[in-house]
Scaffold this motif. Structure first.
Motif, mmCIF file in Angstrom:
data_model
loop_
_atom_site.group_PDB
_atom_site.id
_atom_site.type_symbol
_atom_site.label_atom_id
_atom_site.label_comp_id
_atom_site.label_asym_id
_atom_site.label_seq_id
_atom_site.Cartn_x
_atom_site.Cartn_y
_atom_site.Cartn_z
ATOM 1 N N VAL A 79 46.722 36.203 30.792
ATOM 2 C CA VAL A 79 45.343 35.900 30.106
ATOM 3 C C VAL A 79 44.939 37.297 29.728
ATOM 4 C CG1 VAL A 79 42.881 35.258 30.287
ATOM 5 C CG2 VAL A 79 44.587 33.830 31.149
ATOM 6 N N GLU A 80 44.644 37.544 28.473
ATOM 7 C CA GLU A 80 44.067 38.949 27.989
ATOM 8 C C GLU A 80 42.685 39.055 28.566
ATOM 9 O OE1 GLU A 80 44.665 39.934 23.793
ATOM 10 O OE2 GLU A 80 46.790 39.098 24.085
ATOM 11 N N HIS A 81 42.234 40.362 28.802
ATOM 12 C CA HIS A 81 40.890 40.610 29.485
ATOM 13 C C HIS A 81 40.756 42.274 29.351
ATOM 14 C CE1 HIS A 81 42.211 42.352 33.186
ATOM 15 N NE2 HIS A 81 43.085 41.562 33.230
ATOM 16 N N THR A 82 39.508 42.439 29.415
ATOM 17 C CA THR A 82 39.176 44.112 29.417
ATOM 18 C C THR A 82 38.280 44.229 30.934
ATOM 19 O OG1 THR A 82 37.382 43.497 28.002
ATOM 20 C CG2 THR A 82 39.148 44.434 27.003
ATOM 21 N N LEU A 83 38.798 43.537 31.756
ATOM 22 C CA LEU A 83 37.975 43.652 33.084
ATOM 23 C C LEU A 83 38.003 44.683 33.802
ATOM 24 C CD1 LEU A 83 38.205 39.881 34.318
ATOM 25 C CD2 LEU A 83 36.108 40.979 33.391
ATOM 26 N N PHE A 109 38.381 43.899 39.091
ATOM 27 C CA PHE A 109 39.433 44.301 39.270
ATOM 28 C C PHE A 109 40.241 43.184 39.871
ATOM 29 C CE2 PHE A 109 43.150 46.017 41.532
ATOM 30 C CZ PHE A 109 43.569 47.016 40.705
ATOM 31 N N VAL A 110 39.586 42.811 40.805
ATOM 32 C CA VAL A 110 40.575 41.289 41.489
ATOM 33 C C VAL A 110 40.726 40.439 40.575
ATOM 34 C CG1 VAL A 110 40.417 39.735 43.202
ATOM 35 C CG2 VAL A 110 39.931 42.179 43.850
ATOM 36 N N ALA A 111 39.517 39.834 39.751
ATOM 37 C CA ALA A 111 39.710 38.862 39.021
ATOM 38 C C ALA A 111 40.844 38.977 37.809
ATOM 39 C CB ALA A 111 37.989 38.551 38.215
ATOM 40 N N GLY A 112 40.912 40.473 37.456
ATOM 41 C CA GLY A 112 41.482 40.871 36.255
ATOM 42 C C GLY A 112 42.905 40.596 36.602
ATOM 43 N N LYS A 113 43.244 41.031 37.934
ATOM 44 C CA LYS A 113 44.716 40.951 38.252
ATOM 45 C C LYS A 113 45.008 39.339 38.268
ATOM 46 C CE LYS A 113 46.777 43.901 39.778
ATOM 47 N NZ LYS A 113 47.947 44.883 39.066
ATOM 48 N N VAL A 114 44.105 38.689 38.954
ATOM 49 C CA VAL A 114 44.349 37.213 38.837
ATOM 50 C C VAL A 114 44.883 36.558 37.292
ATOM 51 C CG1 VAL A 114 43.575 34.707 39.222
ATOM 52 C CG2 VAL A 114 43.142 36.621 40.852
ATOM 53 N N LEU A 115 44.051 37.200 36.476
ATOM 54 C CA LEU A 115 44.280 36.693 35.100
ATOM 55 C C LEU A 115 45.678 37.271 34.553
ATOM 56 C CD1 LEU A 115 40.656 36.927 33.724
ATOM 57 C CD2 LEU A 115 41.997 34.756 34.360
ATOM 58 N N ASP A 116 45.863 38.677 35.009
ATOM 59 C CA ASP A 116 47.238 38.991 34.591
ATOM 60 C C ASP A 116 48.329 38.146 34.903
ATOM 61 O OD1 ASP A 116 46.052 41.305 33.427
ATOM 62 O OD2 ASP A 116 46.594 42.734 35.194
ATOM 63 N N ALA A 117 48.207 37.590 36.117
ATOM 64 C CA ALA A 117 49.533 36.771 36.841
ATOM 65 C C ALA A 117 49.633 35.703 35.767
ATOM 66 C CB ALA A 117 48.981 36.421 38.009
ATOM 67 N N VAL A 118 48.654 35.115 34.917
ATOM 68 C CA VAL A 118 48.864 33.989 34.318
ATOM 69 C C VAL A 118 48.827 34.485 32.513
ATOM 70 C CG1 VAL A 118 48.448 32.115 35.587
ATOM 71 C CG2 VAL A 118 46.530 33.108 34.705
#
Ligand code: FMN
Length: 203
Positions: free
Chosen positions: A191-195, A180-189
């Motif tokens: 980056v698509e993900h399914t974390l 969840f935390v890693a995904g929120k960091v990636l959301d900020a830039v």
């Protein structure tokens, strides 16, 4: 679209596993990653992940690759004393820099423009070039100094994405919380993900 280049810095706050997850996810996509680890970051990697990284930059890079179980051709590692690294120059700045987790010490030095090592210099380059800089601070409780530094940086456009997992996506394991935390960091830039499962989407 051209593969993006990210600097990911792991500092000595608790939650270094978030930084490893972000690196892994970027490499699973088509991004290029320049990795930085502070001295305290190495100590917390040993303490929290049992990951003992030591030796030359090449040996450290091999250690990260084998820990992640990825070939990692798109992963580079730079020592914090290496002020000749490309990311130390605005002319070779990455598309974004992510400091995950970000200790209060590093937060303070970035907010005061202290460019005493490659991590601080790379962050300063992002600020001067007007490029995305994302910090994932981890401390509890925060004191007024921490909060002032975060406010100052947020006003400069830095994204403050605290390492604060949510619980609304029905996490079952620690990995779910890390994702969840890693995904929120990636959301900020962007980056698509399914974390993690997004609110409103079906399980
Ligand atoms: C196991 C461990 C956990 C730590 N957790 C935190 C933390 O959550 N937040 C923080 O700001 N500092 C934390 N620290 C202290 C930092 O590592 C210390 O302030 C260090 O000087 C930060 O250096 P750096 O910013 O260069 O990584 C922790 C230290 C250890 C050994």
């Amino acid at each position: 679209m051209k593969p993006r280049h990210f600097t990911v810095a792991i500092t000595g706050a608790s939650g270094v596993i978030y930084g490893l997850k972000v690196v892994e996810e970027l490499l699973r996509g088509d991004s290029r990653v320049s990795l930085l680890v502070s001295e305290a970051g190495f100590a917390v990697l040993r303490q929290e992940c049992g990951l003992d990284l030591a030796g030359t930059p090449g040996e450290i890079l091999d250690g990260v690759r084998s820990h992640l179980g990825l070939p990692g051709e798109r992963l580079s590692y730079y020592d914090l004393n290496d002020l000749f690294a490309p990311i130390a120059s605005g002319s070779a700045a990455p598309d974004a820099m992510l400091v995950v987790p970000c200790s209060m010490g590093t937060l303070s030095r970035i907010s005061s423009g202290n460019s005493g090592n490659l991590l601080e210099r790379a962050a300063d380059v992002m600020l001067k070039e007007g490029r995305p800089l994302v910090l994932a601070p981890r401390e509890t409780p925060f004191n007024a100094i921490h909060l002032e530094h975060m406010l100052k940086l947020a006003r400069l456009g830095v994204r403050i994405v605290p390492a604060m997992p949510g619980f609304y996506h029905d996490p079952e394991t620690i990995e779910d919380l890390v994702d969840f935390v890693a995904g929120k960091v990636l959301d900020a830039v962007q980056v698509e993900h399914t974390l993690f499962r997004r609110w409103g989407s079906r399980p």
